[in-house]
Write an enzyme that holds these catalytic residues in place. Structure first.
Site, mmCIF file in Angstrom:
data_model
loop_
_atom_site.group_PDB
_atom_site.id
_atom_site.type_symbol
_atom_site.label_atom_id
_atom_site.label_comp_id
_atom_site.label_asym_id
_atom_site.label_seq_id
_atom_site.Cartn_x
_atom_site.Cartn_y
_atom_site.Cartn_z
ATOM 1 N N SER A 195 6.681 -27.701 -31.500
ATOM 2 C CA SER A 195 5.318 -27.453 -31.949
ATOM 3 C C SER A 195 4.459 -28.716 -31.993
ATOM 4 O O SER A 195 4.257 -29.372 -30.982
ATOM 5 C CB SER A 195 5.341 -26.758 -33.300
ATOM 6 O OG SER A 195 4.058 -26.313 -33.629
ATOM 7 N N HIS A 196 4.030 -29.087 -33.214
ATOM 8 C CA HIS A 196 3.093 -30.193 -33.365
ATOM 9 C C HIS A 196 3.788 -31.550 -33.317
ATOM 10 O O HIS A 196 3.115 -32.580 -33.303
ATOM 11 C CB HIS A 196 2.362 -30.049 -34.699
ATOM 12 C CG HIS A 196 3.304 -29.908 -35.860
ATOM 13 N ND1 HIS A 196 4.074 -28.795 -36.039
ATOM 14 C CD2 HIS A 196 3.626 -30.743 -36.869
ATOM 15 C CE1 HIS A 196 4.825 -28.925 -37.117
ATOM 16 N NE2 HIS A 196 4.575 -30.118 -37.645
ATOM 17 N N LYS A 224 1.963 -16.550 -34.790
ATOM 18 C CA LYS A 224 0.574 -16.958 -34.938
ATOM 19 C C LYS A 224 0.049 -17.305 -33.547
ATOM 20 O O LYS A 224 0.828 -17.591 -32.646
ATOM 21 C CB LYS A 224 0.440 -18.117 -35.918
ATOM 22 C CG LYS A 224 1.371 -19.295 -35.695
ATOM 23 C CD LYS A 224 1.319 -20.220 -36.901
ATOM 24 C CE LYS A 224 2.130 -21.490 -36.695
ATOM 25 N NZ LYS A 224 3.545 -21.307 -37.045
HETATM 26 C C1 VG1 Z 1 4.721 -26.331 -41.027
HETATM 27 C C2 VG1 Z 1 3.585 -25.575 -41.682
HETATM 28 C C3 VG1 Z 1 3.913 -24.100 -41.726
HETATM 29 C C4 VG1 Z 1 4.237 -23.599 -40.316
HETATM 30 C C5 VG1 Z 1 5.348 -24.441 -39.712
HETATM 31 C C6 VG1 Z 1 5.668 -24.069 -38.278
HETATM 32 O O1 VG1 Z 1 5.887 -26.173 -41.779
HETATM 33 O O2 VG1 Z 1 3.341 -26.053 -42.975
HETATM 34 O O3 VG1 Z 1 2.839 -23.399 -42.291
HETATM 35 O O4 VG1 Z 1 4.635 -22.256 -40.343
HETATM 36 O O5 VG1 Z 1 4.959 -25.820 -39.721
HETATM 37 O O6 VG1 Z 1 4.527 -24.109 -37.484
HETATM 38 P P1 VG1 Z 1 6.405 -27.289 -42.800
HETATM 39 O O7 VG1 Z 1 7.726 -26.782 -43.261
HETATM 40 O O8 VG1 Z 1 6.475 -28.585 -42.032
HETATM 41 O O9 VG1 Z 1 5.378 -27.357 -43.888
HETATM 42 V V1 VG1 Z 1 4.628 -24.533 -35.852
HETATM 43 O O10 VG1 Z 1 3.130 -24.570 -35.237
HETATM 44 O O11 VG1 Z 1 5.646 -25.778 -35.906
HETATM 45 O O12 VG1 Z 1 5.545 -23.233 -35.157
HETATM 46 CO CO CO Z 2 3.041 -24.591 -33.285
#
Ligand code: VG1
Ligand code: CO
Length: 543
Positions: free
Chosen positions: A113-114, A376
């Site tokens: 992801s990010h 999402k």
């Molecule tokens: C983060 C966000 C959470 C989201 C998760 C996965 O998790 O806070 O809201 O669902 O990333 O998103 P955490 O445990 O680091 O707070 V993604 O875009 O990585 O699929």
């Molecule tokens: Co993501």
């Protein structure tokens, strides 16, 4: 076919976090490492003989190598068909769409992801079930358990599959279909939104920018926004996916999407700006000199849903993750709908959507979506906003100001402290927990504390319980202070501090959120001793 002996669990004793297995690329590159996770998954998910598997990822470094290993293992384990995005690309929502559309048994999505990408950065893998959603906790726990007792994995000896061209290929008896990564997703978007109205809006001189941050949404946004909807060439910035995401950090927030933010706060700012993250499931929405918090975005989408053809008949209900502000609750209440509060992570929304209890879901972390898929969906949120703007013909800022007048404003901010020492991070939460008995009934930041607890969730559909989902300090006036540790990082710990206060008086809606929450921010620091315990005097990211 080969069987290979493996013994060590890729989780290294750490139970699965918010979304699948995320580690450094170098860790994934170790012999049999990825294979262990994939075989453990196949061992955990039941009988898929003769079924279809969907495979694709966000295009980051190691995506292609991982896909070749997965395909050869899927063939050896008895899948008879695999659907793979061209060049190995599938955004997370597109993978969810394809699993559902082609009735696949499930899918393996390759993404962190990010998190940053490249040989020294992160890689990730997660399993999605046949509904198209992330595996629920009982499945992720079963996968984890199978990584502990696994003794061997199965893989066919075969040449690599050509991922660059669409077509059908035989891989040791399994049919591999390399499919257009965008087409099915684009068709789904067209079935939900009023593309004619959006096309007219874009043709009328309405200017916008979309920042794909060199990650997976580039091809999707270019095809849909510039191709089908006629947005000006150049609307999509950083649209070419790169294995290292151009050295950037594709987290669509005010810190990491600074290139877009500078444009949206500059002299020539367009009317609308948006960005998406590494795997395309998140979104940031901006107007001309205006930032829409993700919590407010969910509330606005819920309040305006019937303007969109796909939701014209109304929505069933709304769900938000616990740390997300209660702005959506106020809309749900006024529409007479149920609003559910779940732990962080999209997997908790799946049961509610499958049961028809909710249509729209959202998280404060820039994640918004609906029951059109079970993830999402970043570009979906952008198209939803464009559809609203096309119908209402008002600016983003005006829509928010009117929304606050009607429902009140939930001032909201998240402060992230990234890369903190793990023991110190745990101590910060414990510091607050130690005061659970003494805080209620006392004043903090000029407000009366009502309850303190560790958030626990009982799934209303299957009755499963998820505990310890965030340390909460709740106030009588609805204000909240929440402390949580991230479950998606790969080094050290990240403390997330979430702050919220409600303001009904519209003459007080014009404040900057940091100013409106200043007393709450100071009080949260004092009550948790965050500075003393971590040595940090300010957050890494403020949203
Ligand atoms: C983060 C966000 C959470 C989201 C998760 C996965 O998790 O806070 O809201 O669902 O990333 O998103 P955490 O445990 O680091 O707070 V993604 O875009 O990585 O699929
Ligand atoms: Co993501």
């Amino acid at each position: 076919m080969r069987t290979q002996t493996v013994l060590t669990s890729p989780f290294e004793g750490q139970r699965p976090g918010t979304s699948g297995l995320r580690k450094k690329v170098r860790v994934f590159q170790q012999a049999h490492y990825l294979a262990n996770f994939v075989q453990a998954t196949f061992n955990a998910i039941g009988d898929f003989q003769g079924q279809t598997l969907v495979v694709g990822g966000d295009g980051r470094f190691y995506n292609r190598e991982a896909i070749q290993i997965i395909l050869k293992m899927a063939a050896a384990n008895g899948f008879t068909r695999a659907l793979v995005g061209q060049c190995g690309i599938l955004s997370t929502p597109a993978a969810s769409c394809i699993i559902r559309k082609y009735k696949a048994y499930g899918g393996l999505i390759l993404s962190a992801s990010h998190n940053a990408a490249g040989p020294d950065e992160d890689f990730g893998i997660k399993y999605n079930i046949g509904s198209g959603g992330p595996a629920p906790e009982n499945v992720t726990e079963a996968i984890y358990d199978r990584t502990l007792d696994i003794e061997r994995y199965l893989i066919v000896d075969a040449d690599d599959v050509d991922l660059d061209h669409t077509g059908s290929f035989d891989l040791a008896g399994m049919q591999v279909e390399v499919i257009d990564a965008v087409a099915d997703y684009a068709a789904l978007m067209q079935s939900i939104f009023d593309f004619d109205a959006i096309r007219d809006l874009l043709a009328s001189g309405f200017a916008m920018k979309f920042d794909a941050m060199h990650a997976v949404t580039g091809p999707y946004a270019t095809a849909i926004l510039e191709g089908t909807l006629g947005a000006a060439a150049g609307t999509v910035m950083n649209g070419e996916p790169k294995e290292d995401f151009g050295g950037g950090h594709p987290d669509p927030n005010l810190t990491y999407a600074h290139e877009l933010v500078e444009i949206m706060y500059g002299d020539q700012a367009p009317a609308f700006g948006a960005a998406s993250d590494g795997d395309g499931d998140r979104n940031m929405i901006l107007g001309d000199h205006f930032f829409v918090t993700p919590s407010d975005s969910l509330a606005v989408l819920a309040a305006n849903a019937t303007l969109v053809p796909g939701y014209a008949g109304g929505i069933a209900g709304v769900a938000r993750s616990m740390p997300t502000s209660a702005a959506a609750d106020r809309v749900a209440e006024s529409l007479g709908l149920d609003c559910y509060e779940t732990p962080t992570g999209w997997k908790f929304f799946g049961n509610l959507m499958d049961a028809g209890k909710v249509t729209l879901c959202g998280e404060e972390s820039f994640g918004t979506g609906s029951d059109h898929v079970r993830e999402k969906d970043g570009l979906w949120a952008v198209l939803f906003w464009l559809n609203i703007l096309a119908v209402r013909k008002e600016s983003v800022a005006d829509i928010l100001v009117e929304h606050w007048q009607q429902f009140g404003r939930n001032y909201y901010s998240r402060h992230d402290y990234e890369g903190v020492d793990s023991a110190a991070a745990t101590a910060v939460l414990q510091q607050v927990r130690d005061q659970f008995d003494s805080l209620p009934g006392t004043q903090l930041a000029g407000r009366m504390i009502s309850t303190c607890d560790d958030f626990s969730y009982t799934d209303p559909v299957d009755g499963s319980v998820s505990s310890n989902q965030g340390v909460r300090v709740l106030f009588e006036d609805g204000s909240r202070m929440i402390f949580r540790l991230s479950g998606t990082g790969t080094s050290g710990a990240t403390i997330r501090l979430y702050l919220e206060s409600y303001e009904a008086d519209s003459s007080k809606h014009g404040l900057d959120a940091q100013d409106a929450l200043a007393d709450m921010i100071a009080a949260a620091g004092a009550v948790s001793q965050l500075r003393e315990l971590t040595g940090r005097d300010k957050p890494t990211v403020i949203t």
